[in-house]
Design an enzyme around this catalytic site. Structure first.
Site, PDB file in Angstrom:
ATOM      1  N   ASP A  75     -10.375   3.334   4.601  1.00 59.05           N
ATOM      2  CA  ASP A  75     -10.672   1.899   4.521  1.00 59.05           C
ATOM      3  C   ASP A  75     -12.175   1.645   4.594  1.00 59.05           C
ATOM      4  O   ASP A  75     -12.640   0.554   4.279  1.00 59.05           O
ATOM      5  CB  ASP A  75     -10.013   1.166   5.701  1.00 59.05           C
ATOM      6  CG  ASP A  75      -8.897   0.241   5.258  1.00 59.05           C
ATOM      7  OD1 ASP A  75      -8.782  -0.015   4.046  1.00 59.05           O
ATOM      8  OD2 ASP A  75      -8.154  -0.227   6.134  1.00 59.05           O
ATOM      9  N   LYS A 116       0.843  -1.204   0.000  1.00 57.40           N
ATOM     10  CA  LYS A 116       0.000   0.000   0.000  1.00 57.40           C
ATOM     11  C   LYS A 116       0.877   1.252   0.000  1.00 57.40           C
ATOM     12  O   LYS A 116       0.591   2.226  -0.705  1.00 57.40           O
ATOM     13  CB  LYS A 116      -0.918  -0.022   1.238  1.00 57.40           C
ATOM     14  CG  LYS A 116      -2.001  -1.090   1.147  1.00 57.40           C
ATOM     15  CD  LYS A 116      -2.707  -1.338   2.478  1.00 57.40           C
ATOM     16  CE  LYS A 116      -3.659  -2.536   2.361  1.00 57.40           C
ATOM     17  NZ  LYS A 116      -4.270  -2.917   3.628  1.00 57.40           N
ATOM     18  N   GLN A 159      -3.664  -1.441   9.973  1.00 60.38           N
ATOM     19  CA  GLN A 159      -3.674  -2.777   9.374  1.00 60.38           C
ATOM     20  C   GLN A 159      -4.213  -3.793  10.378  1.00 60.38           C
ATOM     21  O   GLN A 159      -3.717  -3.904  11.498  1.00 60.38           O
ATOM     22  CB  GLN A 159      -2.247  -3.157   8.942  1.00 60.38           C
ATOM     23  CG  GLN A 159      -2.160  -4.472   8.208  1.00 60.38           C
ATOM     24  CD  GLN A 159      -2.891  -4.442   6.860  1.00 60.38           C
ATOM     25  OE1 GLN A 159      -2.831  -3.462   6.123  1.00 60.38           O
ATOM     26  NE2 GLN A 159      -3.597  -5.522   6.533  1.00 60.38           N
TER      27      GLN A 159
END
Ligand code: NDP
Length: 292
Positions: A123, A56, A100
């Site tokens: 997200d 990412k 994460q």
């Protein structure tokens, strides 16, 4: 129809969306002097998580965004992670925050997610963002990236969604549930299936659009698919394959070889939904910065 003509090429579509994002990043820099920034928070030393975060961050840099990475030890307390996310929430150079998952067991994911302002929740996992997805007429600031990638593949392939019967196999918070809500918002008639659904094949056979997101290798067989259906395979499953040097390979939740000949369009695994997730994360981060 042959596999060549009905394959939805996620790698190519993801590359096209990333190129568009790079152009918009350059335009934002030129017009407002703003460089979108994505902060990543990795807690612990799980190798797979480190690979995902690394990918990412690299992708961010490739489209001209700032990638601001933080790694905390597995022993970090919930209060320390919350304090970091709170600090990032207040920073002007941070437009998107990504923690994460999975976090170490002693840290509550909800407690961390609650610290991400919904305008920086690129997200799309904050329950408020998720709730807005399901409310008719409301617009969630950000949709979760993998479901958004599924819808983007359908849209860019010219698949009509409105009025179609969509069946979603799986109801998880990160894929199944939100993808169904997004298809509903686009006026599909949506049915969810899960591990307690009886007569699964009878339901999936009604689908004009079938989304498979259950995490079971090649679970969806030809008899479960209506001829002419569009099939989006979200699954990523590693199976053993002695013909490969590594001894294994990735397959989806759909028995691709059997289903592809009867589908009007289908995503492969790998190279279907997978590449779209990061592409959507980049676009969400750009849009967070554009909205300032
Ligand atoms: P989860 O394990 O969280 O959810 C699986 C869902 O499938 C559940 O709703 C479960 O039902 C349902 N299910 C499981 N077994 C069956 C069955 N035999 N029949 C019907 N339904 C079943 O998985 P995720 O949603 O997180 O992931 C699904 C797949 O997508 C995985 O292969 C994952 O690796 C992949 N994935 C890919 C991504 C990408 O491409 N970037 C990103 C995220 C995930 P119930 O709720 O009743 O338990």
């Amino acid at each position: 129809m042959t596999q060549k003509t009905n394959l939805i090429d996620g790698t190519a579509i993801a590359a096209a969306t990333r190129a568009e994002t790079a152009q918009r990043v350059a335009a934002l820099k030129a017009s407002k002097g703003i460089t979108p920034g994505l902060a990543t928070v990795l807690v612990g030393d799980d190798p797979a998580s480190a690979v995902y975060v690394g990918a990412k961050r690299k992708a961010c840099e490739e489209v001209g965004m700032n990638s601001i990475g933080y790694t905390l030890p597995a022993t970090a307390s919930e209060a320390e992670v919350v304090a970091l996310v709170r600090e990032l929430a207040g920073r002007k150079d941070v437009h998107g925050i990504l923690t994460q998952f999975p976090l170490p067991k002693h840290i509550r994911e909800d407690a961390v997610l609650a610290e991400i302002p919904i305008g920086k929740d690129v997200d799309g996992f904050n329950p408020i963002n998720m709730g807005l997805l399901g409310l008719k007429g409301k617009r969630a600031p950000f949709a979760p990236c993998t479901p958004q990638g599924c819808v983007e593949l359908l849209v860019r392939t010219g698949v009509q969604i409105a009025g179609k019967r969509a069946v979603v196999l799986g109801r998880s918070a990160i894929v199944g549930l939100p993808v169904g809500l997004m298809l509903l918002a686009r006026d599909a008639t949506v049915t969810y299936c899960h591990s307690k659904t009886p007569n699964l094949a009878a339901v999936t056979r009604e689908a004009d659009i079938l989304i498979a997101a259950i995490g079971k290798a090649r679970f969806v067989t030809a008899d479960m698919v209506k001829p002419g259906a569009v099939v989006i395979d979200v699954g990523i499953n590693r199976i053993s394959d002695p013909t490969r040097k590594s001894g294994s390979r990735l397959v989806g939740d759909v028995d691709f070889d059997a289903v592809a000949p009867l589908a009007s369009a289908i995503t492969p695994v790998p190279g279907g939904v997978g590449p779209m997730t990061i592409a959507m994360l980049l676009r969400n981060t750009l849009e967070a910065a554009e909205r300032l």
